[in-house]
Write an enzyme that holds these catalytic residues in place. Structure first.
Site, PDB file in Angstrom:
ATOM      1  N   THR A  16      39.909  -8.958  21.609  1.00  8.51           N
ATOM      2  CA  THR A  16      39.383  -7.585  21.530  1.00  8.51           C
ATOM      3  C   THR A  16      38.452  -7.416  20.328  1.00  8.51           C
ATOM      4  O   THR A  16      37.707  -6.441  20.269  1.00  8.51           O
ATOM      5  CB  THR A  16      40.514  -6.536  21.394  1.00  8.51           C
ATOM      6  OG1 THR A  16      41.221  -6.777  20.182  1.00  8.51           O
ATOM      7  CG2 THR A  16      41.454  -6.575  22.565  1.00  8.51           C
ATOM      8  N   ARG A  62      35.558  -2.098  14.116  1.00  7.22           N
ATOM      9  CA  ARG A  62      36.255  -0.895  14.588  1.00  7.22           C
ATOM     10  C   ARG A  62      35.869   0.233  13.645  1.00  7.22           C
ATOM     11  O   ARG A  62      36.163   0.196  12.456  1.00  7.22           O
ATOM     12  CB  ARG A  62      37.774  -1.099  14.597  1.00  7.22           C
ATOM     13  CG  ARG A  62      38.497  -0.006  15.390  1.00  7.22           C
ATOM     14  CD  ARG A  62      39.960  -0.345  15.595  1.00  7.22           C
ATOM     15  NE  ARG A  62      40.779   0.057  14.488  1.00  7.22           N
ATOM     16  CZ  ARG A  62      41.306   1.275  14.314  1.00  7.22           C
ATOM     17  NH1 ARG A  62      41.101   2.232  15.200  1.00  7.22           N
ATOM     18  NH2 ARG A  62      42.057   1.536  13.256  1.00  7.22           N
ATOM     19  N   ARG A 121      35.659  -1.127   9.808  1.00  5.75           N
ATOM     20  CA  ARG A 121      36.042  -2.480   9.362  1.00  5.75           C
ATOM     21  C   ARG A 121      35.446  -3.513  10.301  1.00  5.75           C
ATOM     22  O   ARG A 121      35.177  -3.227  11.465  1.00  5.75           O
ATOM     23  CB  ARG A 121      37.559  -2.620   9.311  1.00  5.75           C
ATOM     24  CG  ARG A 121      38.330  -2.448  10.614  1.00  5.75           C
ATOM     25  CD  ARG A 121      38.351  -3.650  11.516  1.00  5.75           C
ATOM     26  NE  ARG A 121      39.347  -3.540  12.580  1.00  5.75           N
ATOM     27  CZ  ARG A 121      39.286  -4.222  13.711  1.00  5.75           C
ATOM     28  NH1 ARG A 121      38.273  -5.026  13.961  1.00  5.75           N
ATOM     29  NH2 ARG A 121      40.233  -4.104  14.629  1.00  5.75           N
ATOM     30  N   GLU A 177      45.449 -10.634  10.236  1.00  6.90           N
ATOM     31  CA  GLU A 177      45.235 -11.227  11.566  1.00  6.90           C
ATOM     32  C   GLU A 177      43.999 -12.143  11.587  1.00  6.90           C
ATOM     33  O   GLU A 177      43.932 -13.110  12.349  1.00  6.90           O
ATOM     34  CB  GLU A 177      45.091 -10.083  12.578  1.00  6.90           C
ATOM     35  CG  GLU A 177      44.880 -10.529  13.995  1.00  6.90           C
ATOM     36  CD  GLU A 177      44.780  -9.340  14.948  1.00  6.90           C
ATOM     37  OE1 GLU A 177      45.547  -8.366  14.795  1.00  6.90           O
ATOM     38  OE2 GLU A 177      43.928  -9.394  15.856  1.00  6.90           O
ATOM     39  N   ARG A 207      39.348  -9.024   6.688  1.00  2.55           N
ATOM     40  CA  ARG A 207      39.007  -7.734   7.277  1.00  2.55           C
ATOM     41  C   ARG A 207      38.240  -7.017   6.177  1.00  2.55           C
ATOM     42  O   ARG A 207      38.793  -6.769   5.089  1.00  2.55           O
ATOM     43  CB  ARG A 207      40.245  -6.924   7.661  1.00  2.55           C
ATOM     44  CG  ARG A 207      40.951  -7.428   8.928  1.00  2.55           C
ATOM     45  CD  ARG A 207      40.183  -7.028  10.179  1.00  2.55           C
ATOM     46  NE  ARG A 207      40.642  -7.722  11.369  1.00  2.55           N
ATOM     47  CZ  ARG A 207      41.499  -7.231  12.267  1.00  2.55           C
ATOM     48  NH1 ARG A 207      42.017  -6.034  12.084  1.00  2.55           N
ATOM     49  NH2 ARG A 207      41.826  -7.918  13.332  1.00  2.55           N
ATOM     50  N   GLU A 233      47.461   0.589  14.738  1.00  3.82           N
ATOM     51  CA  GLU A 233      47.744   0.183  16.108  1.00  3.82           C
ATOM     52  C   GLU A 233      49.242   0.296  16.408  1.00  3.82           C
ATOM     53  O   GLU A 233      50.075  -0.053  15.575  1.00  3.82           O
ATOM     54  CB  GLU A 233      47.302  -1.263  16.278  1.00  3.82           C
ATOM     55  CG  GLU A 233      47.394  -1.702  17.699  1.00  3.82           C
ATOM     56  CD  GLU A 233      46.504  -2.889  17.975  1.00  3.82           C
ATOM     57  OE1 GLU A 233      46.337  -3.721  17.086  1.00  3.82           O
ATOM     58  OE2 GLU A 233      45.978  -2.954  19.100  1.00  3.82           O
ATOM     59  N   CYS A 272      42.006 -12.267  17.941  1.00  5.16           N
ATOM     60  CA  CYS A 272      42.276 -11.529  19.185  1.00  5.16           C
ATOM     61  C   CYS A 272      40.956 -11.293  19.920  1.00  5.16           C
ATOM     62  O   CYS A 272      39.977 -10.873  19.294  1.00  5.16           O
ATOM     63  CB  CYS A 272      42.932 -10.185  18.833  1.00  5.16           C
ATOM     64  SG  CYS A 272      43.231  -9.132  20.263  1.00  5.16           S
ATOM     65  N   ARG A 294      44.345   5.822  18.720  1.00  8.97           N
ATOM     66  CA  ARG A 294      45.528   5.235  18.065  1.00  8.97           C
ATOM     67  C   ARG A 294      46.233   6.338  17.290  1.00  8.97           C
ATOM     68  O   ARG A 294      45.647   7.384  17.024  1.00  8.97           O
ATOM     69  CB  ARG A 294      45.129   4.126  17.077  1.00  8.97           C
ATOM     70  CG  ARG A 294      44.577   2.881  17.742  1.00  8.97           C
ATOM     71  CD  ARG A 294      44.323   1.749  16.742  1.00  8.97           C
ATOM     72  NE  ARG A 294      43.756   0.591  17.442  1.00  8.97           N
ATOM     73  CZ  ARG A 294      43.459  -0.568  16.876  1.00  8.97           C
ATOM     74  NH1 ARG A 294      43.679  -0.761  15.587  1.00  8.97           N
ATOM     75  NH2 ARG A 294      42.958  -1.567  17.574  1.00  8.97           N
TER      76      ARG A 294
HETATM   77  P1  ADP Z   1      42.579  -2.359  12.183  1.00  9.61           P
HETATM   78  O1  ADP Z   1      41.762  -1.141  11.999  1.00  9.61           O
HETATM   79  O2  ADP Z   1      42.258  -3.381  11.150  1.00  9.61           O
HETATM   80  O3  ADP Z   1      42.480  -2.856  13.588  1.00  9.61           O
HETATM   81  P2  ADP Z   1      45.032  -0.776  12.190  1.00  9.61           P
HETATM   82  O4  ADP Z   1      44.727  -0.020  13.424  1.00  9.61           O
HETATM   83  O5  ADP Z   1      46.434  -1.303  12.050  1.00  9.61           O
HETATM   84  O6  ADP Z   1      44.120  -2.045  11.962  1.00  9.61           O
HETATM   85  O7  ADP Z   1      44.709   0.161  10.953  1.00  9.61           O
HETATM   86  C1  ADP Z   1      44.881  -0.300   9.647  1.00  9.61           C
HETATM   87  C2  ADP Z   1      45.090   0.852   8.681  1.00  9.61           C
HETATM   88  O8  ADP Z   1      43.896   1.602   8.571  1.00  9.61           O
HETATM   89  C3  ADP Z   1      46.176   1.831   9.117  1.00  9.61           C
HETATM   90  O9  ADP Z   1      46.901   2.251   7.986  1.00  9.61           O
HETATM   91  C4  ADP Z   1      45.374   2.997   9.642  1.00  9.61           C
HETATM   92  O10 ADP Z   1      46.048   4.213   9.564  1.00  9.61           O
HETATM   93  C5  ADP Z   1      44.183   2.963   8.709  1.00  9.61           C
HETATM   94  N1  ADP Z   1      43.027   3.667   9.263  1.00  9.61           N
HETATM   95  C6  ADP Z   1      42.362   3.410  10.394  1.00  9.61           C
HETATM   96  N2  ADP Z   1      41.364   4.276  10.576  1.00  9.61           N
HETATM   97  C7  ADP Z   1      41.390   5.118   9.510  1.00  9.61           C
HETATM   98  C8  ADP Z   1      40.618   6.244   9.118  1.00  9.61           C
HETATM   99  N3  ADP Z   1      39.573   6.682   9.832  1.00  9.61           N
HETATM  100  N4  ADP Z   1      40.965   6.858   7.967  1.00  9.61           N
HETATM  101  C9  ADP Z   1      42.005   6.433   7.220  1.00  9.61           C
HETATM  102  N5  ADP Z   1      42.755   5.379   7.539  1.00  9.61           N
HETATM  103  C10 ADP Z   1      42.465   4.724   8.679  1.00  9.61           C
HETATM  104  C1  CIR Z   2      48.384  -6.579  22.752  1.00  9.96           C
HETATM  105  O1  CIR Z   2      48.031  -7.464  23.516  1.00  9.96           O
HETATM  106  O2  CIR Z   2      48.741  -5.461  23.147  1.00  9.96           O
HETATM  107  C2  CIR Z   2      48.351  -6.838  21.280  1.00  9.96           C
HETATM  108  N1  CIR Z   2      48.277  -8.244  21.057  1.00  9.96           N
HETATM  109  C3  CIR Z   2      47.172  -6.122  20.642  1.00  9.96           C
HETATM  110  C4  CIR Z   2      45.879  -6.271  21.357  1.00  9.96           C
HETATM  111  C5  CIR Z   2      44.687  -5.730  20.634  1.00  9.96           C
HETATM  112  N2  CIR Z   2      44.572  -4.352  20.540  1.00  9.96           N
HETATM  113  C6  CIR Z   2      44.136  -3.496  21.488  1.00  9.96           C
HETATM  114  O3  CIR Z   2      43.749  -3.827  22.577  1.00  9.96           O
HETATM  115  N3  CIR Z   2      44.112  -2.218  21.144  1.00  9.96           N
END
Ligand code: ADP
Ligand code: CIR
Length: 338
Positions: A256, A263, A109, A208, A212, A296, A254, A291
């Protein structure tokens, strides 16, 4: 530095009294002050970062604080120039798990924000709804493998919403970190998800970040997932003007997520390796984050982890995908040895 100091949110650790004085009375055009920037870190002392930007100007006005955070998180200098590489023709990558035994799914993403609106932490309801309209209009022009339908969160029944979240397609309401940052205001208005029927291409609107943009599918074909995403970004960039700076790349809520805002992750079974004491250090050395499988701040289930690139700024999109590919290749090799 003591252990206790090390665990402070970066925003608190780096906001010295001198900087507080320097920032006193400063406000971005969207009314964001230094107190707003660090509120999430102040209210959530377990934040790793604890800082959010409300617009491009936040990164300029409060640069002495953001520079430190960005340097620690991305290893990126305050005078760095970010370069993008959305090409796909040079990439050589096999499917790391052709029999689909180890890698459950792959997802890549990017975050994007429209240049002419405040970011999620400060945007008004009217503007959030305008962002939604503009983005839907651009998405409705997509064709071929990117053609899809928009589903507003306001119109979605609870059962459908929960299923989409559980299946990893849809975002949840922001957690307490995002709540403190102001990102959850007016929930769920102006938010929704665009997706293709096969759910391999999805766009979250007004989570956020304004957008995305997501490409995902079952199995470990990283190259196919990457190519689809690059096609989507190249097409959408012709229709929407994204917030971007030569120094910080794509601008995100953010810090990051600056730069590529990318990501690239796999959900991978590492039942043995993940139990070894060196698992975290190995991932860290490979520049990978760990994660849980519901995103997250979630936990692993059944030895399945979400493994992704940590650095997003100062590396190109091509670099990011290689970090994931080479890192996962190594982790699969280490798991096989155990
Ligand atoms: P972001 O990737 O946008 O930073 P999150 O870590 O919250 O946000 O992930 C968003 C959603 O994407 C969650 O439901 C997570 O389980 C899903 N997700 C992330 N990576 C994968 C993957 N490789 N396969 C399936 N689902 C994924
Ligand atoms: C934090 O500061 O922990 C949250 N606002 C999320 C920060 C971004 N994610 C990350 O570093 N994995």
């Amino acid at each position: 530095m003591t252990e206790i100091e090390k665990k402070l949110p970066m925003s608190i650790k780096y906001l010295t009294d001198d900087l507080k004085n320097e920032f006193a009375g400063k406000k971005t055009q969207n009314g964001f002050t230094i107190d707003d920037v660090v509120r999430s870190g102040v209210e959530n002392s377990d934040s790793s970062i604890g800082a959010y930007a409300a617009d491009a100007e936040s990164y300029q006005l409060f640069a002495p604080l953001f520079d430190k955070i960005i340097e620690e998180y991305h290893g990126y200098p305050k005078d760095g120039i970010h370069t993008s590489d959305l090409s796909t023709d040079k990439l050589l990558m096999d499917n790391l798990d052709p029999t689909d035994d180890i890698i459950n799914s792959t997802r890549i993403r990017v975050g994007r924000n429209l240049a002419s609106y405040a970011f999620a932490a400060a945007i008004s309801l009217d503007d959030r709804q305008s962002v939604e309209k503009e983005v839907i209009s651009a998405l409705n022009d997509l064709t071929g493998e990117l053609q899809g339908t928009y589903y507003s969160l306001e119109d979605m029944d609870e059962k459908t919403r929960l299923k989409l979240v559980a299946d990893h397609f849809l975002f949840k309401k922001g957690d307490r970190f995002l709540e403190s940052a102001g990102v959850n205001r007016d929930w769920p208005r102006g938010r929704g998800i665009f997706c293709t029927d096969n759910k391999r291409f999805l766009v979250w609107i007004n989570e956020e970040d304004h957008l995305r943009i997501i490409s995902m599918q079952n199995g470990g074909d990283i190259l196919m997932v990457f190519k689809r995403l690059m096609n989507a970004i190249n097409t959408l960039e012709k229709k929407l003007q994204f917030a971007y700076s030569g120094h910080l790349g794509n601008l995100s809520s953010c810090p990051t997520n600056l730069g590529t805002a990318m990501r690239a992750s796999v959900h991978i079974k590492l039942p043995k390796l993940s139990k070894t004491p060196s698992f975290k250090d190995l991932c860290n050395d490979l520049k990978l984050s760990i994660r849980g499988i519901h995103g997250e701040h979630s936990e692993s289930e059944g030895g399945v982890y979400d493994i992704s690139n940590k650095q997003r700024l100062g590396v190109s999109e091509n670099d990011v995908v290689y970090v994931l590919y080479n890192g996962i290749k190594r982790l699969i090799g280490e798991e096989a040895k155990l």
